[in-house]
Design a protein around this motif. Structure first.
Motif, PDB file in Angstrom:
ATOM      1  N   GLY A 143       0.168  -0.846   8.636  1.00 20.42           N
ATOM      2  CA  GLY A 143       0.504  -0.857   7.214  1.00 20.42           C
ATOM      3  C   GLY A 143       2.017  -0.975   7.033  1.00 20.42           C
ATOM      4  N   THR A 144       2.458  -1.077   5.793  1.00 20.75           N
ATOM      5  CA  THR A 144       3.865  -1.351   5.544  1.00 20.75           C
ATOM      6  C   THR A 144       4.784  -0.293   6.151  1.00 20.75           C
ATOM      7  OG1 THR A 144       3.121  -2.241   3.465  1.00 20.75           O
ATOM      8  CG2 THR A 144       5.487  -2.033   3.743  1.00 20.75           C
ATOM      9  N   ALA A 145       4.492   0.976   5.866  1.00 22.67           N
ATOM     10  CA  ALA A 145       5.374   2.042   6.347  1.00 22.67           C
ATOM     11  C   ALA A 145       5.398   2.073   7.870  1.00 22.67           C
ATOM     12  CB  ALA A 145       4.910   3.396   5.798  1.00 22.67           C
ATOM     13  N   CYS A 146       4.231   1.970   8.473  1.00 21.19           N
ATOM     14  CA  CYS A 146       4.160   2.021   9.941  1.00 21.19           C
ATOM     15  C   CYS A 146       4.794   0.780  10.556  1.00 21.19           C
ATOM     16  CB  CYS A 146       2.716   2.168  10.395  1.00 21.19           C
ATOM     17  SG  CYS A 146       2.018   3.759   9.905  1.00 21.19           S
ATOM     18  N   CYS A 154      -1.904   1.818  13.255  1.00 27.23           N
ATOM     19  CA  CYS A 154      -1.660   1.418  11.871  1.00 27.23           C
ATOM     20  C   CYS A 154      -0.584   0.347  11.798  1.00 27.23           C
ATOM     21  CB  CYS A 154      -1.253   2.607  11.021  1.00 27.23           C
ATOM     22  SG  CYS A 154      -0.983   2.121   9.305  1.00 27.23           S
ATOM     23  N   CYS A 204      -2.989   0.418   6.334  1.00 33.55           N
ATOM     24  CA  CYS A 204      -2.581   1.779   5.989  1.00 33.55           C
ATOM     25  C   CYS A 204      -3.725   2.789   6.010  1.00 33.55           C
ATOM     26  CB  CYS A 204      -1.949   1.777   4.595  1.00 33.55           C
ATOM     27  SG  CYS A 204      -1.427   3.415   4.094  1.00 33.55           S
ATOM     28  N   ILE A 205      -3.523   3.892   6.741  1.00 31.03           N
ATOM     29  CA  ILE A 205      -4.566   4.909   6.831  1.00 31.03           C
ATOM     30  C   ILE A 205      -4.229   6.113   5.959  1.00 31.03           C
ATOM     31  CG2 ILE A 205      -5.433   4.253   9.092  1.00 31.03           C
ATOM     32  CD1 ILE A 205      -3.557   6.390  10.269  1.00 31.03           C
ATOM     33  N   GLY A 206      -3.208   5.957   5.130  1.00 30.84           N
ATOM     34  CA  GLY A 206      -2.940   6.983   4.130  1.00 30.84           C
ATOM     35  C   GLY A 206      -2.061   8.129   4.588  1.00 30.84           C
ATOM     36  N   CYS A 207      -1.416   7.998   5.728  1.00 33.62           N
ATOM     37  CA  CYS A 207      -0.457   9.059   6.082  1.00 33.62           C
ATOM     38  C   CYS A 207       0.894   8.446   6.393  1.00 33.62           C
ATOM     39  CB  CYS A 207      -0.937   9.933   7.220  1.00 33.62           C
ATOM     40  SG  CYS A 207      -2.258   9.278   8.182  1.00 33.62           S
ATOM     41  N   CYS A 208       1.380   7.686   5.442  1.00 35.70           N
ATOM     42  CA  CYS A 208       2.629   6.953   5.637  1.00 35.70           C
ATOM     43  C   CYS A 208       3.791   7.888   5.969  1.00 35.70           C
ATOM     44  CB  CYS A 208       2.973   6.157   4.399  1.00 35.70           C
ATOM     45  SG  CYS A 208       1.602   5.193   3.782  1.00 35.70           S
TER      46      CYS A 208
HETATM   47  S1  FES Z   1       1.337   2.448   6.541  1.00 39.61           S
HETATM   48 FE1  FES Z   1       0.565   3.465   8.277  1.00 39.61          FE
HETATM   49  S2  FES Z   1      -0.302   5.198   7.313  1.00 39.61           S
HETATM   50 FE2  FES Z   1       0.402   4.095   5.600  1.00 39.61          FE
END
Ligand code: FES
Ligand code: SF4
Ligand code: FES
Lengths: 185, 219
Positions: free
Chosen positions: A88-91, A86, A127-131
């Motif tokens: 995504g932003t959080a990851c 992932c 993002c895969i939804g488990c931030c």
């Molecule tokens: S950013 Fe990686 S799961 Fe949301």
């Protein structure tokens, strides 16, 4: 590449060729054609790209240029085990790129590529939804959270053990069926 | 014929021609990287060729403006220079600066522009960007993505001369660059006899093998 993979590839190209015969030879057919082939085979091989170019009167680079613009296309066959890291932003904030780099180094391939034996492929995903579990990785359908370099080692080790066990099982079953060596300690 | 005024100098020019082209012909230095003569739909992507034209509030790219009789043009106002400097620094941030070992040397347009704009050849304010992309092989060409500024001239000229592009932009965002799609078959591509893309490249990011060794010899 072993014979089996070569055969699969050839069958795929024959199928794509016959599919292309029914396609209008126009530029506007390009993206739908790419999508159909991606959907069926999960990747666009370089020979497939050449075939498409020929049919639509485009150079292979033009086809490739369009295809690489979109995330939905892959250019290498998917591995038996698909690793999706992932980004995504959080990851990203939690160091997803380090994890990605770990897998790349471990398998000696880059993102979007597949190992020679087609066992593993690596992809970046959004993002895969488990931030809350960041950084997260999906390996085959399983989600791994709080991934750290040591966990990457663990995941890969798991596969190695699994492979070895399978091999052992196979060996003992062929040996059994040959009826030669039955006794094992 | 039209008469225009550029930095207070009177110039005769044919109506309807591109302002940038006319100025360049008269020796007026306007920085530019993506402009190609006779291209009716310029990409105007480098954002360097700004000028001010009386009656138009904001600076405009001179490669997209056609000459009109009575036009009054300023090429070096403070506002124009500010825009050009920012655009130029952004371009420099994607161009690996290594003039000492670069085969481009005096041919390099970036060096010329840095003199006009008085901008040092270093990324200065912007962090250098590295494009991590695998190099592709080609029977004739060497392409150095770390030098490429994505001006698009090579792609344009290839298409213009051969009806279709044997080189194209691939990928997107930071990873954008030129691709040949690993064309290994020298017979199926016209590159053996054509040198157009390497000739038009303003930074020598694309070079032919023999050209490359010549340039290195000259240094
Ligand atoms: S950013 Fe990686 S799961 Fe949301
Ligand atoms: S290779 Fe040269 S001409 Fe082509 S886009 Fe890059 S800088 Fe421009
Ligand atoms: S030359 Fe006008 S924008 Fe590049």
């Amino acid at each position: 590449m072993d014979d089996n993979l070569e055969l699969i590839e050839k069958e795929m190209l024959d199928d794509i060729s016959s599919f292309l015969e029914h396609v209008e030879p126009e530029r506007s057919s390009l993206i739908p054609v790419l999508q159909k082939i991606q959907a069926k085979y999960s990747y666009l091989s370089s020979d497939a790209i050449k075939l498409i170019g020929k049919r639509l009167d485009l150079t292979s680079s033009e086809v490739y240029g369009v295809a690489t613009f979109y995330n939905q296309f892959r250019f290498n066959p998917p591995g038996k085990h698909r690793i999706k890291v992932c980004m995504g932003t959080a990851c990203h904030v939690k160091g997803g790129d380090i994890i990605l780099e770990n897998f790349e180094r471990k398998l000696n391939i880059k993102t979007g590529e597949t190992t020679r034996d087609r066992e593993f492929s690596i992809d970046k995903v959004a993002c895969i939804g488990c931030c809350a579990l960041a950084p997260a990785v999906v390996v085959d359908e399983k989600i791994h959270g709080y991934v750290a370099p040591s966990k990457v080692e663990g995941i890969m080790l798991g596969f190695e053990i699994e492979k070895e066990m399978n091999e052992r099982k196979e060996r003992s079953s062929t040996e059994n069926s040959d009826g030669e060596i039955i006794e094992r300690q | 014929m039209a008469v225009i005024f550029v930095d207070n100098v009177e110039i005769d020019a044919e109506e309807g021609r591109t302002l940038l082209e006319v100025c360049l012909e008269k020796g007026i230095a306007i920085p530019n990287l993506c402009f190609i003569k006779h291209n009716d739909s310029p990409s105007a992507s480098c954002r360097l060729c700004f000028v001010e034209i009386e009656g138009i509030e904001e600076p405009v790219t001179s490669c997209t403006v056609k000459v009109k009789d009575g036009m009054v043009v300023t090429t070096d106002s403070a506002e124009v220079r500010e825009l050009q400097k920012t655009a130029f620094r952004l371009i420099l941030s994607t161009h690996r600066i290594d003039c000492g070992n670069c085969p481009s040397r005096k041919r390099c347009e970036l060096i010329k522009i840095s003199r006009i704009l008085k901008v040092k050849l270093s990324p200065e304010i912007y962090d250098p960007i590295e494009r991590k992309v695998k190099a592709e092989e080609h029977p004739h060409l060497i392409y150095d993505i770390s030098k490429c500024i994505n001006c698009g001239k090579c792609v344009y000229i290839c298409k213009k001369l051969h009806g279709r592009s044997y080189i194209t932009f691939a990928r997107r965002g930071i990873e954008t660059g030129i691709s040949f799609f690993g064309e290994k078959d020298a017979e199926s591509i016209p590159c053996g006899k054509c040198r157009a893309c390497a000739d038009i490249c303003p930074v020598s990011a694309l070079l032919f093998y023999e050209h490359y060794s010549d340039l290195l010899k000259k240094q």
